[in-house]
Design a protein around this motif. Structure first.
Motif, PDB file in Angstrom:
ATOM      1  N   ASN A 165       0.855  -1.170   0.000  1.00 41.03           N
ATOM      2  CA  ASN A 165       0.000   0.000   0.000  1.00 41.03           C
ATOM      3  C   ASN A 165       0.901   1.234   0.000  1.00 41.03           C
ATOM      4  O   ASN A 165       1.568   1.498   1.007  1.00 41.03           O
ATOM      5  N   PRO A 166       0.943   1.979  -1.099  1.00 38.84           N
ATOM      6  CA  PRO A 166       1.833   3.141  -1.170  1.00 38.84           C
ATOM      7  C   PRO A 166       1.409   4.297  -0.259  1.00 38.84           C
ATOM      8  O   PRO A 166       2.230   5.151   0.064  1.00 38.84           O
ATOM      9  N   TYR A 167       0.147   4.322   0.162  1.00 41.06           N
ATOM     10  CA  TYR A 167      -0.327   5.383   1.049  1.00 41.06           C
ATOM     11  C   TYR A 167       0.142   5.149   2.479  1.00 41.06           C
ATOM     12  O   TYR A 167       0.584   6.068   3.152  1.00 41.06           O
ATOM     13  N   THR A 168      -0.009   3.933   2.965  1.00 40.96           N
ATOM     14  CA  THR A 168       0.397   3.622   4.337  1.00 40.96           C
ATOM     15  C   THR A 168       1.830   3.110   4.385  1.00 40.96           C
ATOM     16  O   THR A 168       2.391   2.976   5.462  1.00 40.96           O
ATOM     17  N   ARG A 169       2.372   2.793   3.214  1.00 42.05           N
ATOM     18  CA  ARG A 169       3.725   2.229   3.082  1.00 42.05           C
ATOM     19  C   ARG A 169       3.850   0.926   3.870  1.00 42.05           C
ATOM     20  O   ARG A 169       4.842   0.673   4.529  1.00 42.05           O
TER      21      ARG A 169
ATOM     22  N   LYS B 260      -1.123  -7.365  19.258  1.00 38.86           N
ATOM     23  CA  LYS B 260      -0.502  -6.043  19.330  1.00 38.86           C
ATOM     24  C   LYS B 260      -0.123  -5.550  17.937  1.00 38.86           C
ATOM     25  O   LYS B 260      -0.374  -4.400  17.572  1.00 38.86           O
ATOM     26  N   GLU B 261       0.471  -6.428  17.139  1.00 36.93           N
ATOM     27  CA  GLU B 261       0.908  -6.029  15.801  1.00 36.93           C
ATOM     28  C   GLU B 261      -0.269  -5.800  14.864  1.00 36.93           C
ATOM     29  O   GLU B 261      -0.211  -4.915  14.004  1.00 36.93           O
ATOM     30  N   LEU B 262      -1.337  -6.557  15.009  1.00 40.92           N
ATOM     31  CA  LEU B 262      -2.527  -6.337  14.184  1.00 40.92           C
ATOM     32  C   LEU B 262      -3.149  -4.969  14.473  1.00 40.92           C
ATOM     33  O   LEU B 262      -3.671  -4.326  13.558  1.00 40.92           O
ATOM     34  N   GLU B 263      -3.072  -4.515  15.717  1.00 40.19           N
ATOM     35  CA  GLU B 263      -3.585  -3.191  16.090  1.00 40.19           C
ATOM     36  C   GLU B 263      -2.868  -2.074  15.334  1.00 40.19           C
ATOM     37  O   GLU B 263      -3.437  -1.023  15.089  1.00 40.19           O
ATOM     38  N   GLU B 264      -1.617  -2.306  14.973  1.00 41.77           N
ATOM     39  CA  GLU B 264      -0.795  -1.282  14.330  1.00 41.77           C
ATOM     40  C   GLU B 264      -0.973  -1.218  12.817  1.00 41.77           C
ATOM     41  O   GLU B 264      -0.459  -0.314  12.166  1.00 41.77           O
ATOM     42  N   VAL B 265      -1.683  -2.180  12.226  1.00 40.58           N
ATOM     43  CA  VAL B 265      -1.876  -2.222  10.778  1.00 40.58           C
ATOM     44  C   VAL B 265      -2.917  -1.180  10.378  1.00 40.58           C
ATOM     45  O   VAL B 265      -4.025  -1.157  10.907  1.00 40.58           O
ATOM     46  N   SER B 266      -2.554  -0.328   9.444  1.00 36.65           N
ATOM     47  CA  SER B 266      -3.479   0.708   8.969  1.00 36.65           C
ATOM     48  C   SER B 266      -4.383   0.208   7.850  1.00 36.65           C
ATOM     49  O   SER B 266      -5.553   0.555   7.798  1.00 36.65           O
ATOM     50  N   ASP B 267      -3.847  -0.581   6.925  1.00 36.01           N
ATOM     51  CA  ASP B 267      -4.623  -1.084   5.790  1.00 36.01           C
ATOM     52  C   ASP B 267      -5.160  -2.472   6.131  1.00 36.01           C
ATOM     53  O   ASP B 267      -4.448  -3.474   6.052  1.00 36.01           O
ATOM     54  N   ILE B 268      -6.424  -2.525   6.493  1.00 35.14           N
ATOM     55  CA  ILE B 268      -7.067  -3.761   6.947  1.00 35.14           C
ATOM     56  C   ILE B 268      -7.090  -4.828   5.857  1.00 35.14           C
ATOM     57  O   ILE B 268      -7.057  -6.017   6.140  1.00 35.14           O
ATOM     58  N   SER B 269      -7.102  -4.433   4.590  1.00 36.05           N
ATOM     59  CA  SER B 269      -7.127  -5.419   3.502  1.00 36.05           C
ATOM     60  C   SER B 269      -5.867  -6.293   3.516  1.00 36.05           C
ATOM     61  O   SER B 269      -5.898  -7.432   3.051  1.00 36.05           O
ATOM     62  N   LEU B 270      -4.788  -5.785   4.066  1.00 37.93           N
ATOM     63  CA  LEU B 270      -3.551  -6.569   4.156  1.00 37.93           C
ATOM     64  C   LEU B 270      -3.689  -7.692   5.183  1.00 37.93           C
ATOM     65  O   LEU B 270      -3.102  -8.762   5.024  1.00 37.93           O
TER      66      LEU B 270
ATOM     67  N   ILE C  69      -9.095   3.918   2.490  1.00 35.53           N
ATOM     68  CA  ILE C  69      -7.731   3.992   3.017  1.00 35.53           C
ATOM     69  C   ILE C  69      -7.122   5.373   2.821  1.00 35.53           C
ATOM     70  O   ILE C  69      -6.344   5.821   3.640  1.00 35.53           O
ATOM     71  N   GLU C  70      -7.507   6.067   1.767  1.00 32.59           N
ATOM     72  CA  GLU C  70      -6.963   7.408   1.566  1.00 32.59           C
ATOM     73  C   GLU C  70      -7.445   8.365   2.643  1.00 32.59           C
ATOM     74  O   GLU C  70      -6.691   9.207   3.110  1.00 32.59           O
ATOM     75  N   ASP C  71      -8.705   8.252   3.046  1.00 31.38           N
ATOM     76  CA  ASP C  71      -9.214   9.086   4.132  1.00 31.38           C
ATOM     77  C   ASP C  71      -8.462   8.786   5.421  1.00 31.38           C
ATOM     78  O   ASP C  71      -8.133   9.691   6.185  1.00 31.38           O
ATOM     79  N   LEU C  72      -8.179   7.513   5.653  1.00 31.97           N
ATOM     80  CA  LEU C  72      -7.431   7.116   6.831  1.00 31.97           C
ATOM     81  C   LEU C  72      -6.039   7.745   6.814  1.00 31.97           C
ATOM     82  O   LEU C  72      -5.578   8.277   7.820  1.00 31.97           O
ATOM     83  N   CYS C  73      -5.402   7.713   5.669  1.00 26.42           N
ATOM     84  CA  CYS C  73      -4.058   8.262   5.548  1.00 26.42           C
ATOM     85  C   CYS C  73      -4.046   9.765   5.776  1.00 26.42           C
ATOM     86  O   CYS C  73      -3.123  10.296   6.374  1.00 26.42           O
ATOM     87  N   LYS C  74      -5.060  10.452   5.287  1.00 28.34           N
ATOM     88  CA  LYS C  74      -5.125  11.904   5.450  1.00 28.34           C
ATOM     89  C   LYS C  74      -5.347  12.300   6.903  1.00 28.34           C
ATOM     90  O   LYS C  74      -4.878  13.335   7.348  1.00 28.34           O
ATOM     91  N   SER C  75      -6.083  11.465   7.636  1.00 26.57           N
ATOM     92  CA  SER C  75      -6.433  11.821   9.004  1.00 26.57           C
ATOM     93  C   SER C  75      -5.382  11.406  10.022  1.00 26.57           C
ATOM     94  O   SER C  75      -5.476  11.746  11.182  1.00 26.57           O
ATOM     95  N   LYS C  76      -4.375  10.673   9.598  1.00 23.91           N
ATOM     96  CA  LYS C  76      -3.428  10.103  10.546  1.00 23.91           C
ATOM     97  C   LYS C  76      -2.017  10.231  10.003  1.00 23.91           C
ATOM     98  O   LYS C  76      -1.772   9.895   8.852  1.00 23.91           O
TER      99      LYS C  76
END
Length: 182
Positions: free
Chosen positions: A79-83, A108-118, A147-154
């Motif tokens: 994911n190029p947005y969340t890298r 713990k590590e799943l909590e840190e994932v931004s792109d849920i599709s991964l 995911i783009e909205d997520l990236c913009k807000s965080k």
């Protein structure tokens, strides 16, 4: 951050590795499996610039390898947005044991994932039901749809190189349009 990662010797007998991967592909794949950014769940944040630096390749070479692994070999998703990168068969080879420390680490590590599709992408290869259930529970949570909205807000990371790279191109395009309008 992991101190070590296991690499099964079966890697070298895998039909895909033998028949489809070039020597450069094999080197890159081993890097993806064992680099310092890897996590226990097979989804981790890494920039192309970081890969370039650690491997000694140009950004263009990394882009080419990433494209080949994602679209031709179908072994990763990036994911190029969340890298964030996800390794398709990570769960098959690395999520094969459990226990409270392991399960706590996975949560713990799943909590840190931004792109849920991964998470869904990696979960397909997990054989251990106890761990697969944890992955599924994260897929059922209420998460951002776009995911783009997520990236913009965080703020997702400190990679100012990529942020400035994208911002520069956006600004250049806007300046050119303004010049044409005038």
């Amino acid at each position: 951050m992991a101190i070590f990662r296991k690499l099964h010797t079966a890697f070298w007998q895998d039909a895909k590795v033998i028949e489809e991967l070039t020597p450069e592909d094999k080197f890159f794949f081993i890097y993806l499996l064992t680099n310092p950014a890897t996590t226990q769940i097979g989804i981790y944040q890494i920039t192309k610039k970081q890969m370039s630096f650690e491997l000694g390749y140009s950004i263009e070479s990394i882009n080419s390898l990433m494209d080949r692994f994602e679209n031709h070999h179908k072994l990763i998703k990036y994911n190029p947005y969340t890298r964030e990168i996800a390794l398709k068969n990570w769960g098959k080879y690395n999520l094969d044991r459990s226990g409270k420390p392991m399960l706590d680490c996975v949560k713990k590590e799943l909590e840190e994932v931004s792109d849920i599709s991964l998470i869904e992408y990696v979960s397909k290869g997990i054989k251990k039901e106890e761990i697969k259930d944890i992955f599924k529970s994260y897929l059922n949570k209420d998460n951002a749809d776009d995911i783009e909205d997520l990236c913009k807000s965080k703020k997702l990371n400190d990679d100012t190189y990529n942020e400035s790279y994208h911002d520069t191109f956006k600004d250049l395009g806007q300046e050119e349009e303004k010049d044409k309008e005038e």
